[in-house]
Design a protein around this motif. Structure first.
Motif, mmCIF file in Angstrom:
data_model
loop_
_atom_site.group_PDB
_atom_site.id
_atom_site.type_symbol
_atom_site.label_atom_id
_atom_site.label_comp_id
_atom_site.label_asym_id
_atom_site.label_seq_id
_atom_site.Cartn_x
_atom_site.Cartn_y
_atom_site.Cartn_z
ATOM 1 N N GLU A 142 -5.591 7.771 -1.880
ATOM 2 C CA GLU A 142 -5.483 6.485 -1.147
ATOM 3 C C GLU A 142 -5.918 5.739 -2.275
ATOM 4 O O GLU A 142 -6.147 4.390 -1.840
ATOM 5 N N HIS A 173 1.977 4.541 -2.885
ATOM 6 C CA HIS A 173 1.856 6.026 -2.923
ATOM 7 C C HIS A 173 3.176 6.366 -3.164
ATOM 8 O O HIS A 173 3.311 7.696 -4.115
ATOM 9 N N SER A 189 -2.978 3.457 -3.999
ATOM 10 C CA SER A 189 -2.352 2.663 -2.963
ATOM 11 C C SER A 189 -3.234 1.647 -2.562
ATOM 12 O O SER A 189 -2.650 0.166 -2.331
ATOM 13 N N HIS A 202 0.789 -1.258 -0.024
ATOM 14 C CA HIS A 202 -0.011 0.102 -0.185
ATOM 15 C C HIS A 202 0.778 1.373 -0.038
ATOM 16 O O HIS A 202 0.687 2.111 -0.787
#
Ligand code: ZN
Length: 663
Positions: free
Chosen positions: A473, A447, A476, A443
Motif C-alpha cells: 500500500e 497498484h 499506491s 491510488h
C-alpha cells in the motif's frame, strides 16, 4: 503485444470453458511438481527451481482468474462456479506448500553461483514452506491442509455475505434529501411504493453521509451500513478465528497475529502492537485540535454538545470545510467527469514512469464496459491492464487492483485489472466524480503500475507485488499526493460544460480543506488496525467481538461509536483477507509520505526522482526485502516525521482570519 499472449477473455469461456482453462493450469502445475520430485542426482536451478516456478506461475494465474470471476462475472451461476474453483485452486496451493519432497528439493539447491534475486526468492520460499508446516509430521500436515481448505471457504463466504447483503434505507419524502446535490436527487426518484430507496453501496451512501441535512437519515444509513452481513458473518468470523488460531499454534506460534507477521516487514505481533501505540501518540495531539474545530461547528446548532457521534463526522467536516476553509466539495465535481479523470490519471502515470498506454479495441470481456489497454515502453508492450470501473448488480462493491498474470521477463507479460465502482457516464450524465473518488482511482492505478513495472522479473514468484504484503500500500498511497497538485489537476480537470480548467485558487482551497480532519481519519484507521489485531492476537475464546469493536473505537478514535458499530466486524471485509494486518495501510502511509518528500514538490511531473523511484522501489518487485527497498530509496529506514507533517498540514497552511462563507 506478442500474439502468444491473447487477452484473458479472448476464448469467451462459458462455465465449462472456464473450468477447463483452470483445470489445464492445475494439471500443468502438477506435471511441473512431479518433474521436481522425479529428479535423480544433484539438484540444479534448471531441474528444480525452473519447474517449481512454473508451478507457481500456473497456480497463481489460476487463483487470480477464479477470484476475479467470483468478483466480476455478471452471471450468478458463473460466480458460484468461480467460488468453488477458488477453493479448489487454493487447495492445490496448500498441498504444494505442504509438499515435503519439494521443500527438500529447494533446501538442497546450491545457490552459491546464482544472483541475489534468486537467492532471496529461494530463501523466502523456504520460510513460507516452514510457515505452512511442511516440517511437521504427517498427521499435523493433514490437519493443516484441512484447516486451510476450511479457511478458504470461510473467506469466500465472508466476502460474499457482504456483497450479497447491501442494505437499503427508505426515505418517505424528498425533503429528507435536502442538502444533497441535484443530480443525486434526480437519480433517486421514488419507486413503485412511493418511497425513495437508498442503498449502502458507496455511490449511494457517501453523498448523504456528507451532505444530507437530515441527521436522522445519516444515522439510519450509518446503522444500516454497520449492520451489513450481520449476524451471518458473526459465525463465519468465529470459525476463521478458531481455524487461524489452530494453524498458528500447530506451527509453533502463540497467536495468529504473531504467525501472520512472521513473513512481513513488521516481523512480530509485538512490533505491530508497538506501531499502533506509536501512531496513536503521534496522531492524538493533532486529532484533538481538529476535534475542537468540529465540536465548535456542532455547537453552532447544539450549544450544549460536548461529544461527536461517529456518523456526524463527515457532515460536520463538510460544514467546517465550507465555513472555515471556504470550500464546498460540490464545486469540484463539475471538473471531474469520469472520462477526463481517467485520461488525466493515465497521462500522469505515463509522464512519471515514462511509458504510454494504447487501448486495444474490440477485445472480448465478461462485460461490455470493460476496457483493455497495453502498457508501452520504447515502442514495446511491457504489460496489459483491464479497467472494469462501474457498479453492476452482484459485482464486488469496493475498489481494488487485482493481478491477472505475473510478469516473467521475456516470457509472460504482467497483466492486472482495476475493479472499481465509480459513477458511469451516460448520454445525459458525464459521471461526475467526487474528489475522493479521483484520489482512489489514482491510488488503485498506483497498484497497477507497481504490478506492471515490477513485473519484469526472472521468476513468477517474485514478480510485481508478490512480496511482503505490508509494503504494497506504500506506492499506491504515495501517488495519491499527485492528486493534490494544482499543476497535475489543471492538466485534466476541466469543467464538463465550459471546458474551463479547474481554477488554481479552488485547488488551493480544496487542499487546505482536504488536509482538515486527517488526524482523526488516521485515528479511525488506527482503531480498525487495533480491531484487526485484537481479534487475532489471542485465543478466540478470550475475544468478545462486540466489545472489541466498541472498545477500540472508543479508545483510538475521539468520536463516540453508535450501537450498531458493535457489529461492524461482520462487514469489515479485511478481517477475511488481511486478517490481523489491517495496520498495513497506516504503516505504508508513513512510508509513502517519507517517499513523497524525496520528490520535487514544486514540480511533481519533472525531475529524476520518479525514475529513480521506479528503478529502486517499483522495478525490483519482490526480488528483495521491502525493508531494503525503503533503505535504498531513502538512505535510511522510514520515520514518522513526514507523516506527522502531512497530518498537521491544515494548521500550517490555514488562511489568516476568518474568510466569509463562500456559499
Ligand atoms: Zn490499495
Amino acid at each position: 503485444m506478442p500474439k502468444t499472449q491473447p487477452p484473458v477473455w479472448s476464448a469467451k469461456p462459458d462455465v465449462a470453458g472456464f473450468e477447463k482453462m483452470e483445470n489445464d493450469r492445475l494439471a500443468t502445475a502438477q506435471r511441473a511438481i512431479d518433474q521436481i520430485v522425479a529428479v535423480k542426482g544433484s539438484r540444479t536451478i534448471q531441474n528444480t527451481l525452473v519447474p517449481y516456478d512454473e508451478a507457481i506461475r500456473q497456480l497463481n494465474a489460476a487463483a487470480y482468474f477464479s477470484s476475479l470471476m467470483q468478483q466480476v462475472h455478471p452471471d450468478v451461476t458463473f460466480r458460484d462456479h468461480a467460488t468453488a474453483m477458488t477453493t479448489k485452486v487454493s487447495g492445490e496451493q496448500t498441498a504444494l506448500s505442504l509438499n515435503r519432497d519439494v521443500y527438500q528439493a529447494l533446501s538442497s539447491l546450491d545457490l552459491s553461483e546464482t544472483d541475489a534475486a534468486t537467492r532471496y526468492y529461494v530463501k523466502r520460499q523456504l520460510l513460507e514452506f516452514r510457515l505452512a508446516g511442511v516440517d511437521k509430521d504427517d498427521a499435523t500436515r493433514a490437519r493443516l491442509r484441512k484447516l486451510n481448505d476450511q479457511l478458504t471457504n470461510d473467506q469466500s463466504m465472508f466476502d460474499r455475505n457482504i456483497s450479497d447483503d447491501p442494505r437499503s434505507v427508505e426515505v418517505a419524502s424528498a425533503s429528507e434529501l435536502d442538502g444533497l446535490p441535484q443530480d443525486y436527487i434526480d437519480r433517486h426518484k421514488p419507486g413503485a411504493d412511493g418511497k425513495i430507496h437508498i442503498t449502502t453501496n458507496y455511490p449511494d451512501l457517501l453523498p448523504p453521509l456528507t451532505f444530507a441535512k437530515s441527521d436522522a437519515l445519516r444515522r439510519r444509513l450509518s446503522e444500516a451500513f454497520s449492520s451489513r452481513a450481520y449476524p451471518k458473518n458473526r459465525d463465519v468470523l468465529r470459525d476463521m478465528m478458531e481455524t487461524r488460531y489452530e494453524i498458528a499454534t500447530l506451527i509453533g506460534y502463540s497467536s495468529w497475529a504473531d504467525y501472520n507477521a512472521a513473513d512481513k516487514m513488521i516481523m512480530t505481533g509485538k512490533n505491530l502492537a508497538k506501531f499502533i501505540q506509536d501512531l496513536d501518540a503521534t496522531t492524538r495531539p493533532i486529532a484533538q485540535r481538529e476535534f475542537a474545530i468540529l465540536l465548535a461547528e456542532k455547537q453552532k446548532t447544539d450549544p450544549r454538545a460536548t461529544e461527536i457521534l461517529s456518523y456526524e463526522v463527515s457532515h460536520l467536516a463538510e460544514l467546517v470545510r465550507r465555513s472555515k476553509y471556504d470550500f464546498d466539495s460540490q464545486t469540484v465535481r463539475p471538473y471531474l467527469p469520469y472520462n477526463e479523470v481517467k485520461k488525466g490519471i493515465m497521462d500522469t502515470a505515463a509522464t512519471l514512469f515514462q511509458v504510454s498506454f494504447r487501448q486495444e479495441l474490440d477485445v472480448p470481456a465478461w462485460d461490455s464496459a470493460v476496457e483493455t489497454w497495453d502498457v508501452i515502453e520504447n515502442g514495446k508492450a511491457i504489460g496489459r491492464i483491464y479497467l472494469d470501473m462501474h457498479p453492476r448488480p452482484g459485482k464486488y462493491s469496493h475498489d481494488q487492483m487485482a493481478q491477472v498474470l505475473d510478469g516473467i521477463r521475456g516470457r509472460q507479460l504482467p497483466e492486472g485489472i482495476l475493479v472499481c465502482n465509480f459513477p458511469e457516464p451516460t448520454a445525459t450524465d458525464p459521471g461526475l466524480m467526487v474528489y475522493g473518488d479521483a484520489v482512489t482511482f489514482f491510488h488503485e492505478f498506483g497498484h497497477l503500475m507497481h504490478h506492471i513495472l515490477g513485473g519484469q522479473q526472472q521468476w513468477a514468484g517474485i514478480s510485481g507485488i508478490t512480496m511482503e504484503t505490508d509494503f504494497v500500500e506504500a506506492p499506491s498511497q504515495m501517488l495519491e499526493e499527485w492528486m493534490h497538485s494544482p499543476q497535475v489537476l489543471a492538466s485534466f480537470a476541466r469543467h464538463y460544460k465550459s471546458g474551463e480548467p479547474i481554477p488554481a485558487d479552488l485547488v488551493a482551497r480544496m487542499n487546505r480543506a482536504s488536509a482538515f480532519d486527517r488526524a482523526n481519519s488516521v485515528a479511525g484507521q488506527n482503531a480498525y488496525s487495533a480491531i484487526s489485531y485484537d481479534i487475532y492476537k489471542d485465543s478466540p475464546q478470550k475475544v468478545d467481538l462486540d466489545a472489541t469493536c466498541l472498545d477500540d473505537l472508543r479508545h483510538y478514535s475521539l468520536f463516540i461509536p453508535i450501537a450498531a458499530q458493535a457489529h461492524l466486524y461482520a462487514s469489515f471485509n479485511h478481517l477475511a483477507g488481511y486478517s490481523s494486518a489491517y495496520y498495513t495501510y497506516m504503516w505504508d502511509k508513513v512510508i509513502a509520505e517519507d517517499f513523497f518528500q524525496q520528490f520535487d514538490l514544486k514540480n511533481l511531473l519533472a525531475g529524476d526522482a520518479s525514475m529513480r523511484y521506479r528503478r529502486l522501489v517499483l522495478q525490483p518487485g519482490g526480488s528483495m526485502s521491502a525493508n531494503d527497498l525503503v533503505k535504498n530509496f531513502l538512505g535510511r529506514p522510514q520515520s514518522m516525521t513526514a507523516f506527522q507533517k502531512w497530518m498537521g498540514e491544515e494548521f500550517k497552511n490555514a488562511p489568516q482570519g476568518n474568510p466569509s462563507n463562500g456559499q
